[in-house]
Write a protein that holds these residues in place. Structure first.
Motif, PDB file in Angstrom:
ATOM      1  N   ALA A 183      44.224  42.371  31.321  1.00 56.53           N
ATOM      2  CA  ALA A 183      44.681  43.674  30.825  1.00 56.53           C
ATOM      3  C   ALA A 183      43.615  44.746  31.046  1.00 56.53           C
ATOM      4  CB  ALA A 183      45.040  43.570  29.343  1.00 56.53           C
ATOM      5  N   ASP A 184      42.346  44.405  30.809  1.00 52.15           N
ATOM      6  CA  ASP A 184      41.264  45.367  31.061  1.00 52.15           C
ATOM      7  C   ASP A 184      41.184  45.726  32.540  1.00 52.15           C
ATOM      8  OD1 ASP A 184      40.581  45.525  28.428  1.00 52.15           O
ATOM      9  OD2 ASP A 184      38.843  44.188  28.560  1.00 52.15           O
ATOM     10  N   ALA A 185      41.337  44.725  33.403  1.00 52.37           N
ATOM     11  CA  ALA A 185      41.267  44.984  34.843  1.00 52.37           C
ATOM     12  C   ALA A 185      42.378  45.932  35.284  1.00 52.37           C
ATOM     13  CB  ALA A 185      41.348  43.668  35.618  1.00 52.37           C
ATOM     14  N   VAL A 186      43.594  45.693  34.802  1.00 53.39           N
ATOM     15  CA  VAL A 186      44.718  46.565  35.166  1.00 53.39           C
ATOM     16  C   VAL A 186      44.502  47.974  34.618  1.00 53.39           C
ATOM     17  CG1 VAL A 186      47.191  46.950  34.838  1.00 53.39           C
ATOM     18  CG2 VAL A 186      46.343  44.658  35.352  1.00 53.39           C
ATOM     19  N   TYR A 187      44.024  48.059  33.379  1.00 49.81           N
ATOM     20  CA  TYR A 187      43.796  49.377  32.779  1.00 49.81           C
ATOM     21  C   TYR A 187      42.751  50.172  33.556  1.00 49.81           C
ATOM     22  CZ  TYR A 187      42.219  52.943  29.517  1.00 49.81           C
ATOM     23  OH  TYR A 187      41.852  54.140  28.953  1.00 49.81           O
ATOM     24  N   LEU A 188      41.659  49.517  33.940  1.00 46.38           N
ATOM     25  CA  LEU A 188      40.598  50.223  34.653  1.00 46.38           C
ATOM     26  C   LEU A 188      41.049  50.657  36.040  1.00 46.38           C
ATOM     27  CD1 LEU A 188      37.552  48.047  33.557  1.00 46.38           C
ATOM     28  CD2 LEU A 188      37.975  50.433  32.960  1.00 46.38           C
ATOM     29  N   VAL A 189      41.830  49.819  36.716  1.00 46.68           N
ATOM     30  CA  VAL A 189      42.359  50.223  38.023  1.00 46.68           C
ATOM     31  C   VAL A 189      43.256  51.444  37.871  1.00 46.68           C
ATOM     32  CG1 VAL A 189      43.871  49.538  39.925  1.00 46.68           C
ATOM     33  CG2 VAL A 189      42.164  47.947  39.071  1.00 46.68           C
ATOM     34  N   GLY A 190      44.114  51.423  36.862  1.00 49.60           N
ATOM     35  CA  GLY A 190      45.000  52.561  36.642  1.00 49.60           C
ATOM     36  C   GLY A 190      44.248  53.826  36.280  1.00 49.60           C
ATOM     37  N   TRP A 191      43.205  53.683  35.447  1.00 50.15           N
ATOM     38  CA  TRP A 191      42.445  54.869  35.046  1.00 50.15           C
ATOM     39  C   TRP A 191      41.688  55.468  36.228  1.00 50.15           C
ATOM     40  CZ3 TRP A 191      36.983  55.619  34.670  1.00 50.15           C
ATOM     41  CH2 TRP A 191      36.627  56.837  34.098  1.00 50.15           C
ATOM     42  N   VAL A 192      41.024  54.626  37.014  1.00 46.77           N
ATOM     43  CA  VAL A 192      40.270  55.131  38.160  1.00 46.77           C
ATOM     44  C   VAL A 192      41.214  55.727  39.198  1.00 46.77           C
ATOM     45  CG1 VAL A 192      38.730  54.469  40.039  1.00 46.77           C
ATOM     46  CG2 VAL A 192      38.374  53.527  37.766  1.00 46.77           C
ATOM     47  N   ALA A 193      42.375  55.102  39.400  1.00 50.06           N
ATOM     48  CA  ALA A 193      43.337  55.645  40.360  1.00 50.06           C
ATOM     49  C   ALA A 193      43.856  57.004  39.914  1.00 50.06           C
ATOM     50  CB  ALA A 193      44.495  54.666  40.542  1.00 50.06           C
ATOM     51  N   ALA A 194      44.063  57.166  38.608  1.00 53.66           N
ATOM     52  CA  ALA A 194      44.547  58.452  38.105  1.00 53.66           C
ATOM     53  C   ALA A 194      43.488  59.535  38.208  1.00 53.66           C
ATOM     54  CB  ALA A 194      45.005  58.302  36.653  1.00 53.66           C
ATOM     55  N   GLU A 195      42.218  59.150  38.039  1.00 56.63           N
ATOM     56  CA  GLU A 195      41.143  60.131  38.095  1.00 56.63           C
ATOM     57  C   GLU A 195      40.759  60.489  39.526  1.00 56.63           C
ATOM     58  OE1 GLU A 195      40.181  61.695  35.659  1.00 56.63           O
ATOM     59  OE2 GLU A 195      40.784  60.517  33.931  1.00 56.63           O
ATOM     60  N   GLY A 196      40.979  59.591  40.456  1.00 53.37           N
ATOM     61  CA  GLY A 196      40.589  59.829  41.838  1.00 53.37           C
ATOM     62  C   GLY A 196      39.289  59.119  42.169  1.00 53.37           C
ATOM     63  N   GLY A 197      39.001  58.986  43.438  1.00 53.91           N
ATOM     64  CA  GLY A 197      37.802  58.289  43.875  1.00 53.91           C
ATOM     65  C   GLY A 197      38.154  56.994  44.576  1.00 53.91           C
ATOM     66  N   VAL A 198      38.045  56.986  45.891  1.00 58.99           N
ATOM     67  CA  VAL A 198      38.480  55.832  46.682  1.00 58.99           C
ATOM     68  C   VAL A 198      37.585  54.630  46.424  1.00 58.99           C
ATOM     69  CG1 VAL A 198      38.891  54.992  49.027  1.00 58.99           C
ATOM     70  CG2 VAL A 198      39.424  57.365  48.438  1.00 58.99           C
ATOM     71  N   PHE A 199      36.272  54.852  46.337  1.00 61.69           N
ATOM     72  CA  PHE A 199      35.349  53.737  46.162  1.00 61.69           C
ATOM     73  C   PHE A 199      35.578  53.033  44.829  1.00 61.69           C
ATOM     74  CE2 PHE A 199      31.187  52.022  44.827  1.00 61.69           C
ATOM     75  CZ  PHE A 199      30.996  51.117  45.859  1.00 61.69           C
ATOM     76  N   GLY A 200      35.790  53.801  43.773  1.00 62.71           N
ATOM     77  CA  GLY A 200      36.041  53.199  42.470  1.00 62.71           C
ATOM     78  C   GLY A 200      37.335  52.410  42.445  1.00 62.71           C
ATOM     79  N   VAL A 201      38.382  52.958  43.059  1.00 60.84           N
ATOM     80  CA  VAL A 201      39.660  52.247  43.117  1.00 60.84           C
ATOM     81  C   VAL A 201      39.509  50.937  43.877  1.00 60.84           C
ATOM     82  CG1 VAL A 201      42.018  52.352  44.000  1.00 60.84           C
ATOM     83  CG2 VAL A 201      41.021  54.350  42.892  1.00 60.84           C
ATOM     84  N   ALA A 202      38.769  50.967  44.992  1.00 58.82           N
ATOM     85  CA  ALA A 202      38.572  49.748  45.779  1.00 58.82           C
ATOM     86  C   ALA A 202      37.786  48.706  44.990  1.00 58.82           C
ATOM     87  CB  ALA A 202      37.851  50.088  47.083  1.00 58.82           C
ATOM     88  N   ALA A 203      36.728  49.136  44.303  1.00 56.13           N
ATOM     89  CA  ALA A 203      35.899  48.194  43.547  1.00 56.13           C
ATOM     90  C   ALA A 203      36.695  47.532  42.428  1.00 56.13           C
ATOM     91  CB  ALA A 203      34.677  48.918  42.980  1.00 56.13           C
ATOM     92  N   TYR A 204      37.399  48.322  41.650  1.00 57.70           N
ATOM     93  CA  TYR A 204      38.155  47.754  40.534  1.00 57.70           C
ATOM     94  C   TYR A 204      39.360  46.951  41.016  1.00 57.70           C
ATOM     95  CZ  TYR A 204      35.415  50.262  37.065  1.00 57.70           C
ATOM     96  OH  TYR A 204      34.394  50.702  36.259  1.00 57.70           O
ATOM     97  N   SER A 205      39.933  47.338  42.140  1.00 56.01           N
ATOM     98  CA  SER A 205      41.051  46.565  42.685  1.00 56.01           C
ATOM     99  C   SER A 205      40.592  45.187  43.141  1.00 56.01           C
ATOM    100  CB  SER A 205      41.696  47.319  43.847  1.00 56.01           C
ATOM    101  OG  SER A 205      42.237  48.552  43.419  1.00 56.01           O
ATOM    102  N   LEU A 206      39.415  45.111  43.754  1.00 56.32           N
ATOM    103  CA  LEU A 206      38.889  43.813  44.173  1.00 56.32           C
ATOM    104  C   LEU A 206      38.619  42.917  42.969  1.00 56.32           C
ATOM    105  CD1 LEU A 206      36.422  44.876  47.018  1.00 56.32           C
ATOM    106  CD2 LEU A 206      38.584  43.655  47.278  1.00 56.32           C
ATOM    107  N   VAL A 207      38.029  43.481  41.938  1.00 54.23           N
ATOM    108  CA  VAL A 207      37.754  42.686  40.738  1.00 54.23           C
ATOM    109  C   VAL A 207      39.060  42.249  40.079  1.00 54.23           C
ATOM    110  CG1 VAL A 207      36.701  42.724  38.452  1.00 54.23           C
ATOM    111  CG2 VAL A 207      35.520  43.779  40.375  1.00 54.23           C
ATOM    112  N   ALA A 208      40.042  43.146  40.019  1.00 54.58           N
ATOM    113  CA  ALA A 208      41.338  42.782  39.445  1.00 54.58           C
ATOM    114  C   ALA A 208      42.006  41.678  40.259  1.00 54.58           C
ATOM    115  CB  ALA A 208      42.243  44.011  39.374  1.00 54.58           C
TER     116      ALA A 208
END
Length: 329
Positions: free
Chosen positions: A270-295
């Protein structure tokens, strides 16, 4: 990378409201790294009912070389956890649980092991000043998720009960301290984001802000915290493993231990999904990629656990049917 550039996806057009109020990057850094906000009395209850200023100093960022080392270390933690997760999934439950690489035990190669765990704690403890290449204020939760997933997925192995208890206790302590260290990094950052977004500069000092609502520690936009129900669930799951190993299954059933581990996995996912969604909503390709890999790694581990559980259920059903047929005959 300057703070102005790092935060550009987060504010969009609203950046001009705070950017012109001071020295730009220096003021932004002071607010995002502020660990102590002071509330001053105000006579303007209409336009400035809450007047805050930062009452802490920031020693400055570490060099980019430190950020590069942390980024390389985080990449290794991800790759090692991914490799052993895939090996565990391919080999199944019949393989040696503590097998490593070229004679090196698995526990020494994982972020939750006794060798790399202190390095994770060191990075998070110094994370407030690591803002180049791999800013831990933004990407620190991904490192904590890696640690939590590694601790849940791979059990500590030791010859004796005393050694096992020491290893498991150190892992529990490491998860707890990592959560606290991460909060010390991200809570000032989240508070600073809240201050920059929903405040205006009063002009009395560089960090003096006028707000219509009280400034909450950690802000209200981001709900993620390091020390949360996820960390507590993982600690309970690790403690249940320790009890089962030392005192035997009769003191704490395997079903109870498995249930606690399952709850831990649910919270981590649940934390992984939440963080991916939050970073995707805020913007930033590198952050989305990092959290998506961890998720993706977390869900791969969950898939492996579910797959082995279903295989175990199928085996037990086959054994039960076989014993039933023999009893009828």
């Amino acid at each position: 990378m300057s703070y102005d550039q790092m935060l550009s996806p987060l504010f969009g057009a609203g950046r001009s409201a705070w950017r012109a109020a001071g020295d730009g990057d220096a003021v932004t850094r002071q607010i995002l790294k502020c660990t102590r906000w002071q509330l001053e009395e105000t006579t303007d209850f209409v336009t400035c009912p809450y007047h805050y200023y930062c009452d802490s100093s920031y020693p400055g960022d570490y060099s980019a070389a430190v950020g590069f080392l942390v980024a390389a270390f985080a990449a290794y933690c991800f790759l090692s956890t991914l490799a052993f997760t895939v090996l565990d999934l391919v080999r199944g439950s019949g393989s040696a649980p503590a097998s490593g690489v070229r004679g090196i035990k698995r526990k020494y190669l994982l972020p939750s092991g006794p060798f790399l765990l202190p390095l994770v704690l060191l990075a998070l403890a110094k994370g407030q000043r690591i803002n180049a290449v791999f800013p831990l204020a933004q990407l620190g939760p991904a490192l904590l998720l890696l640690l939590q997933a590694s601790a849940l997925a791979f059990r500590n192995e030791a010859d004796g009960d005393v050694r096992y208890a020491v290893l498991e206790a150190s892992t529990v302590s490491g998860v707890l301290h990592a959560s606290l260290y991460l909060d010390a990094v991200v809570l000032p950052y989240y508070t600073g984001l809240e201050a920059l977004r929903w405040s205006r500069f009063s002009g009395e000092c560089a960090s003096c802000l006028c707000r219509m609502e009280p400034l909450v520690v950690g802000g209200t936009a981001v709900q993620y915290r390091g020390l949360s129900k996820t960390a507590l669930a993982i600690i309970f799951a690790l403690c249940s493993r320790m009890v089962c190993r030392i005192y035997g299954e009769e003191r704490l059933s395997a079903w109870t231990r498995s249930a606690l581990e399952a709850v831990g996995w649910v919270f981590v996912a649940a934390d992984a999904v939440y963080l991916v969604g939050w970073v995707a909503a805020e913007g930033g390709v590198f952050g989305v990629a990092a959290y998506s890999l961890v998720a993706g790694l977390v869900f791969l581990s969950v898939f492996g656990k579910v797959y082995r559980f279903l295989a175990w259920v199928e085996t037990r059903q086959s054994q039960w049917k076989s014993s039933l047929c023999h009893s009828v005959v």
